[in-house]
Enzyme design. Structure first.
Site, PDB file in Angstrom:
ATOM      1  N   TYR A 143       0.816  -1.218   0.000  1.00  0.00           N
ATOM      2  CA  TYR A 143       0.000   0.000   0.000  1.00  0.00           C
ATOM      3  C   TYR A 143       0.854   1.273   0.000  1.00  0.00           C
ATOM      4  CZ  TYR A 143      -3.934  -3.096   1.058  1.00  0.00           C
ATOM      5  OH  TYR A 143      -4.870  -4.100   1.011  1.00  0.00           O
ATOM      6  N   LYS A 192       3.453 -15.394   3.032  1.00  0.00           N
ATOM      7  CA  LYS A 192       3.381 -16.191   1.799  1.00  0.00           C
ATOM      8  C   LYS A 192       4.814 -16.548   1.412  1.00  0.00           C
ATOM      9  CE  LYS A 192       0.957 -17.938  -1.636  1.00  0.00           C
ATOM     10  NZ  LYS A 192       0.123 -19.125  -1.434  1.00  0.00           N
ATOM     11  N   ASP A 224      -3.188 -17.972   2.311  1.00  0.00           N
ATOM     12  CA  ASP A 224      -4.350 -18.679   1.753  1.00  0.00           C
ATOM     13  C   ASP A 224      -4.881 -19.706   2.749  1.00  0.00           C
ATOM     14  OD1 ASP A 224      -1.809 -19.679   1.256  1.00  0.00           O
ATOM     15  OD2 ASP A 224      -2.362 -20.779  -0.541  1.00  0.00           O
ATOM     16  N   ASP A 248      -5.205  -6.560   5.998  1.00  0.00           N
ATOM     17  CA  ASP A 248      -6.414  -5.847   5.570  1.00  0.00           C
ATOM     18  C   ASP A 248      -7.524  -6.870   5.299  1.00  0.00           C
ATOM     19  OD1 ASP A 248      -8.101  -3.901   4.670  1.00  0.00           O
ATOM     20  OD2 ASP A 248      -7.022  -3.479   2.811  1.00  0.00           O
ATOM     21  N   ASP A 252     -10.738  -8.243   8.091  1.00  0.00           N
ATOM     22  CA  ASP A 252     -12.151  -8.121   7.690  1.00  0.00           C
ATOM     23  C   ASP A 252     -12.838  -9.482   7.783  1.00  0.00           C
ATOM     24  OD1 ASP A 252     -12.185  -5.447   7.225  1.00  0.00           O
ATOM     25  OD2 ASP A 252     -12.987  -5.603   5.186  1.00  0.00           O
TER      26      ASP A 252
END
Ligand code: NAD
Length: 358
Positions: A143, A192, A224, A248, A252
């Site tokens: 980001y 990851k 994942d 992020d 959520d």
């Protein structure tokens, strides 16, 4: 007994109505426990665009920097959706995070016993309770990395860069390990590392920091797999630490399994424990000004402020217990309403919490 300066940013939509209720709660805590909270209200978001032409005025940053903590409602709304990206109300959030160096985002996902019915998971999966603390790196990664566009033989292409430096990872790792130490002593690192070089460095640093925390059980999940495990067996996680982008998404997802967006607080901290506290939800323009919003996420954000920035654990617990008692009494705002419960508005919910603070 202590004095604290709190910058308040009501913002847009339901922001002002939930901040008002939260200030009353803090004032009551101050009166009962002998602290003084001095509030200074500043502009950010759409209201700042309307009044002074920019989403994050310099004076807002100055006041926040001089305060002991920041309490934010929410920013944004339909009215400003037509503006270009860097003039949007949400720009204020990125600006505040950067200016205040708030690199550690803490988002608890807790399933309250009284709201078990709101959990979308099968009852047997949630039976053991859910209490996960997601620690998301907030000022680095994709980001904030280099980005751009270029022409390629396949047409126009765009790119964003995921990059983490050792010190960026080290400081968020320390935050996460310290939190785990105060909780169930279990930290799950999410990355990851099977594909991304930035994740391999991330994991090396996590493992290095872990040497200072032999009392903490550390495990690792690829992002994942983490996304699956959090809905398969949420009860087996305590603290989870991850990058800005993975956090992020994961935070959520974790928030959704607890039922309502109107219940969940957050903290964004810098290295000195200074923090900005806000509900995870947005400005809910669809219900703004109608006395329908749930103020609990913001009230619980204030409890996090007391705990993490002011070291007032007893006072934070007093707020959390009052919220639990109100939920057990059957009072519900529309977002958490279910059969047999009593529907109340924003102000009534605020008053009920206030009444139960001891
Ligand atoms: P939202 O969180 O504002 O609303 C989503 C849904 O949840 C709506 O139906 C809303 O009524 C409901 N809801 C949210 N908070 C609630 C509460 N406390 N009580 C009861 N119901 C509640 O998300 P959105 O609709 O996608 O975004 C609205 C605006 O908020 C947009 O401009 C968005 O950019 C902005 N936003 C701001 C923040 C922030 O300030 N941190 C975060 C997310 C979105």
């Amino acid at each position: 007994m202590a004095d604290f300066k709190i910058a308040t940013i009501p913002g847009d939509g339901i922001g002002p109505e939930i901040i008002v209720e939260t200030i009353k709660v803090l004032e009551k805590i101050g009166g009962l426990y002998g602290h003084t909270f001095a509030f200074e209200e500043v502009l950010a978001g759409g209201i700042a665009i309307d009044e002074v032409g920019v989403p994050l005025p310099d004076v807002t940053i100055e006041v926040c920097k001089k305060s002991d903590a920041v309490l934010l409602g929410a920013v944004g709304g339909w009215k400003w959706d037509v503006l270009p990206g860097d003039m949007r109300p949400e720009r204020a959030l990125l600006g505040l995070r950067g200016e205040l160096e708030l690199y550690a985002n803490l988002r608890p996902a807790v399933l309250h016993d009284a709201l078990k019915g709101a959990c979308p998971l099968r009852p047997d999966i949630a039976a053991g309770g859910i209490d996960i603390m997601i620690v998301r790196e907030l000022t680095g990664g994709m980001y904030f990395g280099d980005r751009g566009r270029k022409q390629t033989p396949l047409g126009e292409a765009a790119w964003d860069t995921e990059m983490y430096a050792v010190e960026e990872v080290r400081r968020i790792a320390i935050t996460a390990f310290e939190l785990a130490r105060k909780r169930k002593k279990h930290l799950t690192n999410v990355d990851k590392a099977n594909v991304l070089e930035s994740s391999r460095l991330w994991r090396e640093v996590i493992l290095d920091v872990a040497k200072n925390y032999p009392d903490i059980e550390l495990d690792h999940l690829y992002i994942d797999n983490a996304a699956m495990q959090i809905i398969r067996d949420p009860g087996s996680y305590d603290v989870m630490v991850t990058t800005n982008m993975f956090g992020d998404i994961l935070s959520d997802e974790a928030s959704q399994i607890t039922g309502s967006i109107g219940m969940l607080p957050s903290a964004s901290l810098n290295k000195d424990g200074f923090g900005m506290y806000e509900p995870i939800h947005g400005s809910a323009p669809d219900i703004a000004g109608q006395d329908k919003s749930n103020p609990i996420a913001t009230i619980l954000s204030a409890a996090m402020m007391l705990q993490y920035s002011f070291d007032l654990d007893k006072e934070a617990k007093a707020i959390e217990s009052a919220v639990t008692a109100v939920l057990e009494s059957g009072a519900r705002t529309g977002d958490i309403m279910s059969d047999g419960m009593r529907l109340v508005g924003t102000r009534e919910m605020g008053r009920l919490v206030l009444d139960r603070i001891k």
